[in-house]
Design a protein around this motif. Structure first.
Motif, short mmCIF file in Angstrom:
data_model
loop_
_atom_site.label_atom_id
_atom_site.label_comp_id
_atom_site.label_asym_id
_atom_site.label_seq_id
_atom_site.Cartn_x
_atom_site.Cartn_y
_atom_site.Cartn_z
N LEU A 158 32.35 16.41 -69.63
CA LEU A 158 32.70 16.96 -68.32
C LEU A 158 34.18 17.34 -68.33
O LEU A 158 35.05 16.49 -68.49
CB LEU A 158 32.44 15.92 -67.22
N ASP A 159 34.45 18.64 -68.18
CA ASP A 159 35.83 19.11 -68.21
C ASP A 159 35.90 20.43 -67.44
O ASP A 159 34.90 21.14 -67.29
CB ASP A 159 36.29 19.31 -69.67
N PHE A 160 37.07 20.76 -66.96
CA PHE A 160 37.25 21.96 -66.15
C PHE A 160 36.92 23.22 -66.95
O PHE A 160 37.25 23.31 -68.14
CB PHE A 160 38.68 22.05 -65.63
N GLY A 161 36.28 24.17 -66.29
CA GLY A 161 36.02 25.46 -66.90
C GLY A 161 34.81 25.50 -67.81
O GLY A 161 34.57 26.51 -68.48
N GLY A 162 34.05 24.42 -67.82
CA GLY A 162 32.88 24.39 -68.68
C GLY A 162 31.65 25.00 -68.04
O GLY A 162 31.67 25.44 -66.89
N GLU A 163 30.57 25.01 -68.79
CA GLU A 163 29.29 25.52 -68.30
C GLU A 163 28.78 24.64 -67.16
O GLU A 163 28.96 23.42 -67.17
CB GLU A 163 28.28 25.52 -69.46
N LYS A 164 28.16 25.23 -66.16
CA LYS A 164 27.65 24.48 -65.02
C LYS A 164 26.44 23.63 -65.42
O LYS A 164 25.60 24.06 -66.20
CB LYS A 164 27.25 25.43 -63.88
N ILE A 165 26.39 22.43 -64.88
CA ILE A 165 25.28 21.52 -65.17
C ILE A 165 24.03 22.02 -64.46
O ILE A 165 24.01 22.16 -63.25
CB ILE A 165 25.61 20.10 -64.69
N ASN A 166 22.97 22.29 -65.23
CA ASN A 166 21.73 22.75 -64.61
C ASN A 166 20.48 22.21 -65.28
O ASN A 166 19.38 22.70 -65.07
CB ASN A 166 21.67 24.29 -64.60
N GLU A 167 20.66 21.19 -66.12
CA GLU A 167 19.50 20.62 -66.80
C GLU A 167 19.76 19.15 -67.13
O GLU A 167 20.90 18.67 -67.11
CB GLU A 167 19.20 21.39 -68.08
N TYR A 168 18.68 18.44 -67.43
CA TYR A 168 18.79 17.04 -67.81
C TYR A 168 19.33 16.91 -69.24
O TYR A 168 18.98 17.69 -70.12
CB TYR A 168 17.41 16.37 -67.73
N THR A 171 23.33 12.19 -72.64
CA THR A 171 24.65 11.57 -72.83
C THR A 171 25.74 12.47 -72.25
O THR A 171 25.78 13.67 -72.54
CB THR A 171 24.95 11.31 -74.32
N ALA A 172 26.62 11.89 -71.44
CA ALA A 172 27.74 12.63 -70.86
C ALA A 172 29.03 11.84 -71.07
O ALA A 172 29.01 10.61 -71.20
CB ALA A 172 27.51 12.86 -69.36
N VAL A 173 30.14 12.55 -71.08
CA VAL A 173 31.46 11.92 -71.21
C VAL A 173 32.31 12.34 -70.01
O VAL A 173 32.40 13.53 -69.69
CB VAL A 173 32.18 12.34 -72.51
N VAL A 174 32.93 11.35 -69.37
CA VAL A 174 33.84 11.59 -68.24
C VAL A 174 35.21 11.05 -68.62
O VAL A 174 35.32 9.93 -69.12
CB VAL A 174 33.33 10.92 -66.95
N GLY A 175 36.25 11.84 -68.36
CA GLY A 175 37.60 11.45 -68.74
C GLY A 175 38.24 10.48 -67.76
O GLY A 175 37.66 10.11 -66.74
N CYS A 176 39.46 10.06 -68.07
CA CYS A 176 40.20 9.15 -67.19
C CYS A 176 41.02 9.95 -66.19
O CYS A 176 40.89 11.18 -66.10
CB CYS A 176 41.09 8.23 -68.02
N GLU A 177 41.88 9.28 -65.41
CA GLU A 177 42.63 9.96 -64.35
C GLU A 177 43.49 11.11 -64.88
O GLU A 177 43.59 12.16 -64.25
CB GLU A 177 43.55 8.98 -63.60
N GLY A 178 44.11 10.96 -66.02
CA GLY A 178 44.98 12.00 -66.55
C GLY A 178 44.25 13.11 -67.27
O GLY A 178 44.86 14.05 -67.77
N GLY A 179 42.91 13.01 -67.34
CA GLY A 179 42.14 14.02 -68.05
C GLY A 179 42.23 13.84 -69.56
O GLY A 179 42.84 12.90 -70.08
N TYR A 192 31.13 20.90 -69.91
CA TYR A 192 30.34 21.13 -68.70
C TYR A 192 31.21 20.83 -67.48
O TYR A 192 32.17 20.07 -67.57
CB TYR A 192 29.10 20.24 -68.69
N SER A 193 30.84 21.43 -66.35
CA SER A 193 31.60 21.18 -65.12
C SER A 193 30.66 21.29 -63.93
O SER A 193 29.50 21.69 -64.06
CB SER A 193 32.75 22.18 -64.97
N PHE A 194 31.16 20.91 -62.75
CA PHE A 194 30.39 21.00 -61.52
C PHE A 194 30.66 22.34 -60.84
O PHE A 194 31.67 23.00 -61.09
CB PHE A 194 30.75 19.86 -60.57
N ASP A 195 29.75 22.72 -59.98
CA ASP A 195 29.88 23.99 -59.27
C ASP A 195 30.76 23.81 -58.03
O ASP A 195 30.32 23.94 -56.89
CB ASP A 195 28.49 24.50 -58.88
N THR A 196 32.02 23.47 -58.26
CA THR A 196 32.97 23.27 -57.17
C THR A 196 34.38 23.53 -57.69
O THR A 196 34.66 23.36 -58.89
CB THR A 196 32.90 21.83 -56.62
#
Length: 215
Positions: A158-168, A171-179, A192-196
């Motif tokens: 999960l990172d800014f500017g990535g492909e939008k999540i649209n499928e199952y 395994t996912a990775v989420v960063g810390c506060e500083g990215g 991947y990123s969210f549609d926001t």
């Protein structure tokens, strides 16, 4: 609560401590009432209360039955943040159905925060008792993002500017506060990123991706 946890259920048991307080001071169950107990092996044991004293109670097993829960596999690689924030969101991730969390020491993780497995386990037990989950979420630790991605090459980051999540995906990775650091970004096979356009905190992102994938 759907049931209470006991590490080693027996045919007859004496309930004390927190479980006693919950059953007899919160739920106010009485002699003759039934209570469900599990040790998170997929089996629910039904007990009848036979005696209640001021500090403990006697239970007798009257039945047992297996519960089948089909949870989609979902492994969350979570770059470590403030322990207090992790503990606040753990019950929510557990209720959503995350099957495993690996806490990662990434480049920008705050190294002074120490996660205690026994405390995490207690939080997950309390969450299971509330939501009815019959197996404990798996918890693991990883020394670096490099190591995690090597072991989980199909993980979606999960990172800014990535492909939008649209499928199952599993395994996912989420960063810390500083990215993520620029060095770590060179390791990514995909993003991947969210549609926001809004910026989510690390703990908000974990709940968002788990909900998007599992619910």
């Amino acid at each position: 609560m759907q049931f209470i946890y006991e590490e080693n259920p027996q045919n007859s048991m004496i309930i004390t401590g927190d479980n006693y307080k919950y059953l007899f001071k919160v739920r106010r169950v009485k002699v003759g009432d039934a209570v469900n107990i599990t040790n998170f092996n997929g089996i629910i044991y039904k007990y009848k209360i036979t005696n209640i004293s001021k500090k403990d109670a006697n239970l007798l097993k009257i039945d047992e039955f297996k519960i089948e829960q089909e949870l989609k596999p979902f492994h969350l690689g979570w770059c470590k943040i403030d322990t207090k924030n992790i503990e606040k969101v753990l019950p929510t991730l557990n209720e959503i159905g995350v099957t495993k969390i690996t806490f990662i020491e990434c480049d920008r993780s705050q190294r002074n925060f120490k996660l205690k497995l026994d405390r995490i386990t207690k939080i997950l037990i309390n969450s299971n008792q509330q939501c009815g989950r019959v197996e404990i979420m798996k918890i693991d630790f990883c020394e670096s993002l490099d190591e995690f991605l090597e072991a989980n090459p199909d993980a979606k980051v999960l990172d800014f500017g990535g492909e939008k999540i649209n499928e199952y995906f599993e395994t996912a990775v989420v960063g810390c506060e500083g990215g993520f650091s620029e060095r770590e970004r060179t390791l990514f096979k995909n993003r991947y990123s969210f549609d926001t356009d809004l910026i989510l905190r690390s703990e908000s992102a974990t709940v968002a991706v788990a909900s998007k994938v599992l619910l």
